[in-house]
Design a protein around this motif. Structure first.
Motif, PDB file in Angstrom:
ATOM      1  N   ARG A 149       0.820  -1.209   0.000  1.00 35.13           N
ATOM      2  CA  ARG A 149       0.000   0.000   0.000  1.00 35.13           C
ATOM      3  C   ARG A 149       0.861   1.270   0.000  1.00 35.13           C
ATOM      4  NH1 ARG A 149      -4.912  -1.382   4.283  1.00 35.13           N
ATOM      5  NH2 ARG A 149      -5.610  -3.295   3.243  1.00 35.13           N
ATOM      6  N   PHE A 150       2.156   1.099  -0.158  1.00 34.96           N
ATOM      7  CA  PHE A 150       3.074   2.230  -0.087  1.00 34.96           C
ATOM      8  C   PHE A 150       3.455   2.709  -1.484  1.00 34.96           C
ATOM      9  CE2 PHE A 150       7.486   3.782  -0.122  1.00 34.96           C
ATOM     10  CZ  PHE A 150       7.363   4.857   0.749  1.00 34.96           C
ATOM     11  N   SER A 151       3.540   4.010  -1.652  1.00 37.20           N
ATOM     12  CA  SER A 151       4.105   4.583  -2.878  1.00 37.20           C
ATOM     13  C   SER A 151       4.985   5.752  -2.485  1.00 37.20           C
ATOM     14  CB  SER A 151       3.001   5.043  -3.839  1.00 37.20           C
ATOM     15  OG  SER A 151       2.224   6.070  -3.252  1.00 37.20           O
ATOM     16  N   PHE A 152       6.065   5.925  -3.224  1.00 34.74           N
ATOM     17  CA  PHE A 152       6.999   7.008  -2.934  1.00 34.74           C
ATOM     18  C   PHE A 152       6.370   8.346  -3.311  1.00 34.74           C
ATOM     19  CE2 PHE A 152       9.731   3.320  -3.269  1.00 34.74           C
ATOM     20  CZ  PHE A 152      10.689   3.538  -2.297  1.00 34.74           C
ATOM     21  N   ASP A 153       6.729   9.364  -2.572  1.00 35.30           N
ATOM     22  CA  ASP A 153       6.213  10.707  -2.861  1.00 35.30           C
ATOM     23  C   ASP A 153       6.717  11.211  -4.211  1.00 35.30           C
ATOM     24  OD1 ASP A 153       4.904  10.739  -0.435  1.00 35.30           O
ATOM     25  OD2 ASP A 153       6.537  11.750   0.623  1.00 35.30           O
ATOM     26  N   GLN A 154       7.953  10.867  -4.544  1.00 39.31           N
ATOM     27  CA  GLN A 154       8.573  11.347  -5.779  1.00 39.31           C
ATOM     28  C   GLN A 154       8.341  10.341  -6.913  1.00 39.31           C
ATOM     29  OE1 GLN A 154      12.794  11.904  -5.419  1.00 39.31           O
ATOM     30  NE2 GLN A 154      13.110  12.095  -7.622  1.00 39.31           N
ATOM     31  N   ASP A 155       7.876  10.809  -8.072  1.00 38.15           N
ATOM     32  CA  ASP A 155       7.692   9.965  -9.252  1.00 38.15           C
ATOM     33  C   ASP A 155       6.940   8.690  -8.885  1.00 38.15           C
ATOM     34  OD1 ASP A 155       7.936   9.150 -11.908  1.00 38.15           O
ATOM     35  OD2 ASP A 155       9.867   8.176 -11.559  1.00 38.15           O
ATOM     36  N   SER A 156       5.776   8.845  -8.271  1.00 41.55           N
ATOM     37  CA  SER A 156       5.059   7.705  -7.702  1.00 41.55           C
ATOM     38  C   SER A 156       4.613   6.676  -8.738  1.00 41.55           C
ATOM     39  CB  SER A 156       3.836   8.193  -6.916  1.00 41.55           C
ATOM     40  OG  SER A 156       2.949   8.908  -7.768  1.00 41.55           O
ATOM     41  N   ASP A 157       4.423   7.092  -9.973  1.00 41.39           N
ATOM     42  CA  ASP A 157       3.999   6.146 -11.015  1.00 41.39           C
ATOM     43  C   ASP A 157       5.141   5.690 -11.914  1.00 41.39           C
ATOM     44  OD1 ASP A 157       4.452   8.485 -12.381  1.00 41.39           O
ATOM     45  OD2 ASP A 157       2.376   8.723 -13.079  1.00 41.39           O
ATOM     46  N   GLY A 158       6.363   6.162 -11.634  1.00 38.86           N
ATOM     47  CA  GLY A 158       7.531   5.726 -12.391  1.00 38.86           C
ATOM     48  C   GLY A 158       7.662   6.319 -13.774  1.00 38.86           C
ATOM     49  N   LEU A 159       6.782   7.245 -14.149  1.00 38.46           N
ATOM     50  CA  LEU A 159       6.811   7.777 -15.512  1.00 38.46           C
ATOM     51  C   LEU A 159       8.073   8.585 -15.794  1.00 38.46           C
ATOM     52  CD1 LEU A 159       3.119   8.812 -16.232  1.00 38.46           C
ATOM     53  CD2 LEU A 159       4.434   6.925 -17.235  1.00 38.46           C
ATOM     54  N   ALA A 160       8.505   9.384 -14.816  1.00 35.25           N
ATOM     55  CA  ALA A 160       9.715  10.191 -15.026  1.00 35.25           C
ATOM     56  C   ALA A 160      10.925   9.290 -15.246  1.00 35.25           C
ATOM     57  CB  ALA A 160       9.941  11.120 -13.834  1.00 35.25           C
ATOM     58  N   SER A 161      10.990   8.211 -14.485  1.00 37.25           N
ATOM     59  CA  SER A 161      12.102   7.270 -14.644  1.00 37.25           C
ATOM     60  C   SER A 161      12.046   6.574 -16.000  1.00 37.25           C
ATOM     61  CB  SER A 161      12.059   6.237 -13.517  1.00 37.25           C
ATOM     62  OG  SER A 161      13.108   5.307 -13.658  1.00 37.25           O
ATOM     63  N   LEU A 162      10.843   6.181 -16.409  1.00 33.58           N
ATOM     64  CA  LEU A 162      10.693   5.517 -17.702  1.00 33.58           C
ATOM     65  C   LEU A 162      11.058   6.459 -18.846  1.00 33.58           C
ATOM     66  CD1 LEU A 162       9.842   2.996 -19.247  1.00 33.58           C
ATOM     67  CD2 LEU A 162       7.481   3.816 -19.174  1.00 33.58           C
ATOM     68  N   GLU A 163      10.616   7.682 -18.778  1.00 35.47           N
ATOM     69  CA  GLU A 163      10.946   8.660 -19.818  1.00 35.47           C
ATOM     70  C   GLU A 163      12.448   8.918 -19.863  1.00 35.47           C
ATOM     71  OE1 GLU A 163       8.641  12.065 -18.868  1.00 35.47           O
ATOM     72  OE2 GLU A 163       6.744  11.192 -19.542  1.00 35.47           O
ATOM     73  N   ASP A 164      13.069   8.963 -18.682  1.00 34.83           N
ATOM     74  CA  ASP A 164      14.501   9.246 -18.610  1.00 34.83           C
ATOM     75  C   ASP A 164      15.330   8.131 -19.247  1.00 34.83           C
ATOM     76  OD1 ASP A 164      16.833  10.753 -17.562  1.00 34.83           O
ATOM     77  OD2 ASP A 164      17.075   8.995 -16.292  1.00 34.83           O
ATOM     78  N   GLY A 165      14.910   6.864 -19.041  1.00 34.35           N
ATOM     79  CA  GLY A 165      15.705   5.753 -19.540  1.00 34.35           C
ATOM     80  C   GLY A 165      15.231   5.164 -20.847  1.00 34.35           C
ATOM     81  N   TYR A 166      14.125   5.687 -21.372  1.00 34.73           N
ATOM     82  CA  TYR A 166      13.483   5.076 -22.528  1.00 34.73           C
ATOM     83  C   TYR A 166      14.392   5.069 -23.756  1.00 34.73           C
ATOM     84  CZ  TYR A 166       9.535   3.606 -25.410  1.00 34.73           C
ATOM     85  OH  TYR A 166       8.691   2.894 -26.219  1.00 34.73           O
ATOM     86  N   GLU A 167      14.994   6.195 -24.063  1.00 36.19           N
ATOM     87  CA  GLU A 167      15.791   6.298 -25.291  1.00 36.19           C
ATOM     88  C   GLU A 167      16.977   5.345 -25.266  1.00 36.19           C
ATOM     89  OE1 GLU A 167      18.237   9.678 -27.901  1.00 36.19           O
ATOM     90  OE2 GLU A 167      16.914  10.272 -26.257  1.00 36.19           O
ATOM     91  N   SER A 168      17.657   5.247 -24.112  1.00 35.41           N
ATOM     92  CA  SER A 168      18.814   4.352 -24.008  1.00 35.41           C
ATOM     93  C   SER A 168      18.410   2.902 -24.163  1.00 35.41           C
ATOM     94  CB  SER A 168      19.504   4.560 -22.643  1.00 35.41           C
ATOM     95  OG  SER A 168      20.031   5.860 -22.540  1.00 35.41           O
ATOM     96  N   LEU A 169      17.251   2.537 -23.617  1.00 36.44           N
ATOM     97  CA  LEU A 169      16.796   1.161 -23.727  1.00 36.44           C
ATOM     98  C   LEU A 169      16.293   0.859 -25.137  1.00 36.44           C
ATOM     99  CD1 LEU A 169      16.232  -1.537 -22.393  1.00 36.44           C
ATOM    100  CD2 LEU A 169      14.048  -0.633 -21.582  1.00 36.44           C
TER     101      LEU A 169
END
Length: 411
Positions: free
Chosen positions: A285-305
Motif C-alpha cells: 500500500r506504499f508509494s513514494f512521494d517522488q515519481d510515484s507512477d515511475g513515468l519520469a524514470s521511464l521517460e529518462d531511460g526510454y531512449e537508451s533502452l
C-alpha cells in the motif's frame, strides 16, 4: 508456546527470503531456531523482487554468494522432492561503451575461471538467439548458459519448509517491539502482544524496517529504503519462455520473460528513497512521494533502452511494480555481527537478495557457529562504515544509498 518452550539457540527476525534462508542453514546445523514475523512469509519486499540468479559477474565474492543459492536450490529440490520451477535460461550481457565492454570482459573472465561457459557472440549469433535485439556497431556480447531466474516466493517457501523439517519454528503475527539486552549482550525479544522469546543469538533480517528496530539500541544499519522498480509488458509472441535474461549496462537496464511478456527494469536515475519511518506494515500500500507512477524514470531511460529494444514502442505495458530495496552506500550486503554481543544483521540486499539468498543463509550460519566463512565475509561487515556517516533517517545518507542503486549495472 509455554515459557519453557520460548528459549532458542537463535532467533531470526523477519520471514522474508533472507530470514527463511538463514533459518534453513542455521537449523541444518542443529540449532534450535525461532523465525518471527508480523506478516505471512515472503509477503513484503521478497514478493516484489525480479529474482534474477546471475552468476555472470566480475565480483568473485558476489559470485560465491549466488553460486551458493544455485547449490541450495538443487539441495532443496532433492530433499523436498519437488520442482522449484527454476528457469535456467542463461543470461546475455551486451554493451558498446568502453566501460560496459570492460565490465563484460571481466565477468566473462571470472565465469571462465569457475569452469563455466561464457561464450562471446557475434552479430549473427545475437540475431539467431534474440531476433528482436538491435545491436549497435562495435557491441560486445557474452552469453552465460548457467544463469536464470526463479519465483521468489517459491524459493523462500522452500527454504522455510526445509527449515521447519529440520526443527525450526515459525511464529507469525509476531511483531517484534524490542530487542532485549542484559550485561552479556542480547538475551531475547519482546513482541507487541507482550510475549517474549529468549536467545543469546539474534539475527535481524527485517530489510528496510531494521533501522526502526535497532534504533533504541543506538545502532544504525548502513542502508536505506530505495525504490526498485520494473515494468511488465502484455504477452508478445516474440518473447519466448527460454529467452535469456538480458543485461544492458549502457542502458542501466535488464529484462527477462514474464508470463508471455517482457519484464524490464531500469536503474533509477530519479534517486527515489524514503525514511524507514515512512514505511507501513503493508508495503503493497506504499508509494513514494517522488515519481510515484515511475513515468519520469521511464521517460529518462526510454531512449537508451530503445536503442537496443526497437520493439519497445510496440509493447503494451500491463503492469508497473514499484518495490523497495535496502541499499548500502557501496552496494554491498550487510552480513555479520553488530556492536551488541550476540546481535547479527543479514540485510542490505542491494537489489540482489534473492540471487544471493543461499549465500546469506550460509554465511550468517557460519559466522554464528564460528566456522570458517566460505567467502570473503569482511566485504559485507556491517561495521565497515564510519558510524558518524551512517543515518538512514537522514536524507543526505539516503541519497548516497540511492546513488549506489543508480550506479548498479548488473542484472
Amino acid at each position: 508456546m509455554s515459557t519453557t518452550n520460548r528459549h532458542f539457540d537463535v532467533i531470526v527476525i523477519g520471514a522474508g527470503i533472507l530470514g527463511c534462508a538463514s533459518a534453513d542453514y542455521l537449523s541444518a546445523q542443529g540449532q534450535r531456531v525461532l523465525l518471527l514475523d508480523r506478516r505471512p512469509p515472503a509477503s513484503a519486499t521478497t514478493s516484489q523482487a525480479a529474482a534474477l540468479l546471475g552468476r555472470a559477474r566480475g565480483d568473485a565474492t558476489g559470485l560465491d554468494m549466488v553460486d551458493e543459492t544455485w547449490r541450495a536450490i538443487e539441495r532443496l529440490q532433492t530433499n523436498l522432492k519437488e520442482d522449484l520451477d527454476l528457469r535456467a535460461c542463461g543470461s546475455l550481457h551486451a554493451g558498446v561503451s568502453a566501460a560496459a565492454s570492460a565490465r563484460i570482459h571481466a565477468l566473462a573472465d571470472e565465469t571462465t575461471k569457475r569452469h563455466r561457459s561464457a561464450r562471446y557472440l557475434d552479430t549473427h549469433d545475437l540475431q539467431a538467439r534474440l531476433p528482436w535485439l538491435q545491436t549497435p556497431k562495435g557491441a560486445v556480447a557474452v552469453f552465460v548458459a548457467e544463469d536464470g531466474y526463479i519465483d521468489p516466493y517459491q524459493l523462500a517457501s522452500a527454504y522455510l519448509r526445509h527449515a521447519r523439517r529440520c526443527g525450526a519454528r515459525l511464529q507469525l503475527n509476531a511483531e517484534v517491539a524490542e530487542v532485549l539486552t542484559d550485561s552479556q549482550g542480547v538475551c531475547g525479544v519482546r513482541c507487541a502482544d507482550g510475549v517474549s522469546y529468549y536467545s543469546r543469538q539474534i539475527v535481524v533480517t527485517g530489510g528496510p524496517w531494521s533501522a526502526l528496530l535497532l534504533r533504541p539500541l543506538g545502532l544504525a544499519p548502513a542502508m536505506a529504503p530505495v525504490r526498485s522498480q520494473y515494468w511488465i509488458s502484455a504477452p508478445d509472441a516474440r518473447i519466448q519462455p527460454d529467452t535469456p535474461v538480458l543485461v544492458l549496462p549502457d542502458a542501466n537496464a535488464y529484462a527477462r520473460p514474464e508470463v508471455g511478456g517482457l519484464l524490464f527494469g531500469l536503474r533509477d536515475r530519479q534517486r527515489v528513497h524514503c525514511s524507514p519511518e515512512q514505511l507501513p506494515q503493508d508495503i503493497h500500500r506504499f508509494s513514494f512521494d517522488q515519481d510515484s507512477d515511475g513515468l519520469a524514470s521511464l521517460e529518462d531511460g526510454y531512449e537508451s533502452l530503445q536503442r537496443w529494444l526497437l520493439m519497445l514502442d510496440e509493447l503494451r505495458i500491463a503492469a508497473y511494480v514499484s518495490g523497495i530495496s535496502s541499499y548500502t552506500p557501496d552496494g554491498h550486503f550487510l552480513i555479520g555481527a553488530l556492536e551488541v554481543p550476540g546481535l547479527w544483521l543479514a540485510s542490505g540486499c542491494c537489489g540482489g537478495g534473492v540471487g544471493a539468498s543461499g549465500g546469506f543463509g550460509r554465511l550468517i550460519a557460519e559466522l554464528i557457529s564460528g566456522a570458517k566463512p566460505f567467502t570473503n565475509a569482511s566485504l559485507y561487515d556491517p561495521n565497515r562504515f564510519d558510524a558518524q556517516d551512517v543515518n538512514p533517517f537522514d536524507p543526505a545518507f539516503r541519497l548516497r544509498c540511492a546513488l549506489a542503486r543508480e550506479g548498479k549495472v548488473s542484472g
